[in-house]
Enzyme design. Structure first.
Site, PDB file in Angstrom:
ATOM      1  N   ARG A 138     -44.867 -26.142 -12.516  1.00 49.65           N
ATOM      2  CA  ARG A 138     -43.637 -27.000 -13.925  1.00 49.65           C
ATOM      3  C   ARG A 138     -44.806 -27.796 -14.235  1.00 49.65           C
ATOM      4  O   ARG A 138     -46.139 -27.816 -13.323  1.00 49.65           O
ATOM      5  CB  ARG A 138     -43.030 -27.496 -13.307  1.00 49.65           C
ATOM      6  CG  ARG A 138     -42.034 -26.885 -11.875  1.00 49.65           C
ATOM      7  CD  ARG A 138     -40.908 -27.515 -12.032  1.00 49.65           C
ATOM      8  NE  ARG A 138     -40.034 -26.864 -11.402  1.00 49.65           N
ATOM      9  CZ  ARG A 138     -39.334 -26.278 -10.166  1.00 49.65           C
ATOM     10  NH1 ARG A 138     -40.120 -27.764  -9.833  1.00 49.65           N
ATOM     11  NH2 ARG A 138     -38.561 -25.986  -9.865  1.00 49.65           N
ATOM     12  N   LYS A 163     -39.319 -31.389  -8.681  1.00 52.92           N
ATOM     13  CA  LYS A 163     -38.090 -31.048  -9.182  1.00 52.92           C
ATOM     14  C   LYS A 163     -36.864 -30.757  -8.517  1.00 52.92           C
ATOM     15  O   LYS A 163     -35.410 -31.459  -8.656  1.00 52.92           O
ATOM     16  CB  LYS A 163     -37.693 -30.337 -10.887  1.00 52.92           C
ATOM     17  CG  LYS A 163     -36.608 -29.741 -10.759  1.00 52.92           C
ATOM     18  CD  LYS A 163     -36.451 -29.479 -12.646  1.00 52.92           C
ATOM     19  CE  LYS A 163     -35.348 -28.641 -13.222  1.00 52.92           C
ATOM     20  NZ  LYS A 163     -35.186 -27.775 -14.536  1.00 52.92           N
ATOM     21  N   HIS A 269     -43.983 -24.374 -19.762  1.00 52.80           N
ATOM     22  CA  HIS A 269     -43.050 -23.525 -18.664  1.00 52.80           C
ATOM     23  C   HIS A 269     -43.293 -21.437 -18.811  1.00 52.80           C
ATOM     24  O   HIS A 269     -43.281 -20.663 -17.712  1.00 52.80           O
ATOM     25  CB  HIS A 269     -42.191 -23.585 -18.921  1.00 52.80           C
ATOM     26  CG  HIS A 269     -41.250 -23.773 -17.609  1.00 52.80           C
ATOM     27  ND1 HIS A 269     -41.467 -24.910 -17.031  1.00 52.80           N
ATOM     28  CD2 HIS A 269     -40.124 -22.713 -16.991  1.00 52.80           C
ATOM     29  CE1 HIS A 269     -40.568 -24.738 -16.247  1.00 52.80           C
ATOM     30  NE2 HIS A 269     -40.110 -23.494 -15.714  1.00 52.80           N
ATOM     31  N   ARG A 272     -45.026 -20.113 -16.212  1.00 48.51           N
ATOM     32  CA  ARG A 272     -44.658 -20.201 -14.727  1.00 48.51           C
ATOM     33  C   ARG A 272     -43.819 -18.627 -14.590  1.00 48.51           C
ATOM     34  O   ARG A 272     -43.136 -18.578 -13.975  1.00 48.51           O
ATOM     35  CB  ARG A 272     -43.616 -21.272 -14.490  1.00 48.51           C
ATOM     36  CG  ARG A 272     -43.395 -21.542 -13.337  1.00 48.51           C
ATOM     37  CD  ARG A 272     -42.062 -23.294 -13.610  1.00 48.51           C
ATOM     38  NE  ARG A 272     -40.994 -22.994 -12.584  1.00 48.51           N
ATOM     39  CZ  ARG A 272     -41.035 -23.198 -11.421  1.00 48.51           C
ATOM     40  NH1 ARG A 272     -42.129 -23.006 -10.825  1.00 48.51           N
ATOM     41  NH2 ARG A 272     -40.223 -23.406 -10.311  1.00 48.51           N
ATOM     42  N   HIS A 295     -37.414 -22.580  -5.722  1.00 47.39           N
ATOM     43  CA  HIS A 295     -35.921 -22.759  -6.158  1.00 47.39           C
ATOM     44  C   HIS A 295     -34.841 -23.143  -5.391  1.00 47.39           C
ATOM     45  O   HIS A 295     -35.371 -22.280  -4.019  1.00 47.39           O
ATOM     46  CB  HIS A 295     -36.068 -21.207  -7.373  1.00 47.39           C
ATOM     47  CG  HIS A 295     -36.326 -20.988  -8.342  1.00 47.39           C
ATOM     48  ND1 HIS A 295     -35.942 -19.834  -9.256  1.00 47.39           N
ATOM     49  CD2 HIS A 295     -36.717 -21.856  -9.617  1.00 47.39           C
ATOM     50  CE1 HIS A 295     -37.140 -19.862 -10.336  1.00 47.39           C
ATOM     51  NE2 HIS A 295     -37.548 -21.130 -10.569  1.00 47.39           N
ATOM     52  N   TYR A 304     -35.903 -12.932 -13.379  1.00 53.78           N
ATOM     53  CA  TYR A 304     -37.336 -12.337 -13.181  1.00 53.78           C
ATOM     54  C   TYR A 304     -36.827 -10.487 -13.020  1.00 53.78           C
ATOM     55  O   TYR A 304     -37.899  -9.820 -13.500  1.00 53.78           O
ATOM     56  CB  TYR A 304     -38.281 -12.719 -12.337  1.00 53.78           C
ATOM     57  CG  TYR A 304     -38.585 -14.688 -13.016  1.00 53.78           C
ATOM     58  CD1 TYR A 304     -39.149 -14.404 -14.208  1.00 53.78           C
ATOM     59  CD2 TYR A 304     -38.014 -15.457 -11.606  1.00 53.78           C
ATOM     60  CE1 TYR A 304     -39.199 -16.327 -14.693  1.00 53.78           C
ATOM     61  CE2 TYR A 304     -38.640 -16.963 -12.289  1.00 53.78           C
ATOM     62  CZ  TYR A 304     -39.035 -17.191 -13.442  1.00 53.78           C
ATOM     63  OH  TYR A 304     -38.959 -18.673 -13.992  1.00 53.78           O
TER      64      TYR A 304
END
Length: 322
Positions: A138, A163, A269, A272, A295, A304
């Site tokens: 990120r 995050k 982003h 990423r 995640h 994805y």
């Protein structure tokens, strides 16, 4: 007689005590202020479930904010009641009209398009974006890297306080080792100059600075990608060298995209998203990609698989081409 602190000042102190980022501090204060003004400056302790539901519904129906923004507003209100007022609202079963959430398939670049953008960048910004793509970082993660986070011996990069609140270890791209070593030498030279000029300190989380008061002057704690100039810390007022600003990096990415003449929407982003998609195309399993991206939920990473599925559809020939 000591003047009683205003509520928003108490909120600000609590946020800083918890070591939340400056952006989180600004956003929380903004939403709490809006919440209070929406109810004609009524004190939150005199409001409850109905007022919270009314405010959040107003944001969704009248202001038409995004689901992410509505969640951010709710998080700010939760923080206000739980951490500042000492009121647990988890059992209130807050019911509100939710902002409509659309599932967007992320924009992904081909490897050739990534290369084309990088060809139109140079210096420190090219290195940052290359690292973002090479490790799936990120923007906040790459800009908050410290020199100590790069492990050349084990060829690893350490990401702290991301995050998702999960620390993680990533493979260091071998192709970037020498360039990163040169960057650290540049930072070292800059740090020596700052120390001579009477500066040289860097922002540290409160707990670390309290335990190790001189650590802020150590080279290992300096940002890997510092700003060109020293500036005043908005919280402490100390003159120090901070990392490159997100808006500055974003501006450089936009300029490179224009020079590359790409018609796709490209943000920080996007690199990423491209990293994760390219790993999946190369046969890396979804669980490993989840860990690499940091995640919390596998459902977040599953997007994805949809991206790759859509890309595979492009291999289907139109009847016109058969």
């Amino acid at each position: 007689m000591e003047q009683k602190k205003k509520l928003l000042d108490i909120v600000r102190d609590k946020i800083r005590l918890k070591h939340y980022s400056l952006s989180t501090e600004k956003n929380y204060l903004l939403w709490i202020r809006h919440y209070i003004l929406y109810h004609d400056k009524k004190h939150p302790k005199d409001m409850g479930k109905n007022e919270i539901e009314s405010f959040l519904t107003f944001l969704a129906t009248k202001k038409r904010i995004s689901p992410t923004t509505q969640n951010q507003a709710f998080a700010a209100i939760l923080f206000l009641y739980r951490e500042v007022l000492g009121i647990d609202i988890s059992e209130w079963d807050i019911q509100t009209l939710r902002a409509k959430e659309r599932k967007h398939i992320p924009v992904v670049l081909t490897k050739e398009e990534v290369s084309k953008i990088l060809e139109n960048m140079d210096g420190i910004y090219k290195l940052i974006v290359t690292l973002m793509y090479g490790c799936g970082l990120r923007m906040s993660e790459v800009l908050n890297l410290r020199i100590k986070d790069i492990d050349f011996g084990f060829e690893k990069i350490y990401i702290w306080n991301s995050k998702s609140q999960k620390d993680r270890i990533l493979p260091l791209p071998k192709s970037l080792k020498e360039e990163l070593k040169l960057q650290i030498k540049r930072v070292e030279a800059l740090h020596v100059k700052d120390l001579k000029d009477g500066y040289g300190s860097v922002y540290l989380p409160y707990s670390i600075e309290k335990k190790h008061p001189n650590a802020k002057y150590d080279l290992k704690w300096q940002y890997l990608f510092p700003m060109k100039k020293v500036s005043k810390d908005p919280r402490s007022g100390v003159i120090r060298r901070h990392h490159i600003l997100e808006k500055t990096l974003g501006r450089n990415i936009s300029q490179a995209k224009k020079l590359a003449t790409l018609n796709k929407r490209v943000t920080s982003h996007t690199f990423r998203h491209s990293y994760a998609t390219h790993l999946l195309q190369n046969g890396i399993d979804i669980r490993t990609i989840q860990e690499l991206l940091g995640h919390k939920s596998i459902e977040t990473t599953m997007i994805y698989t949809h991206v790759v599925s859509e890309l595979n559809k492009q291999k289907v020939l139109s009847p016109l081409d058969i």
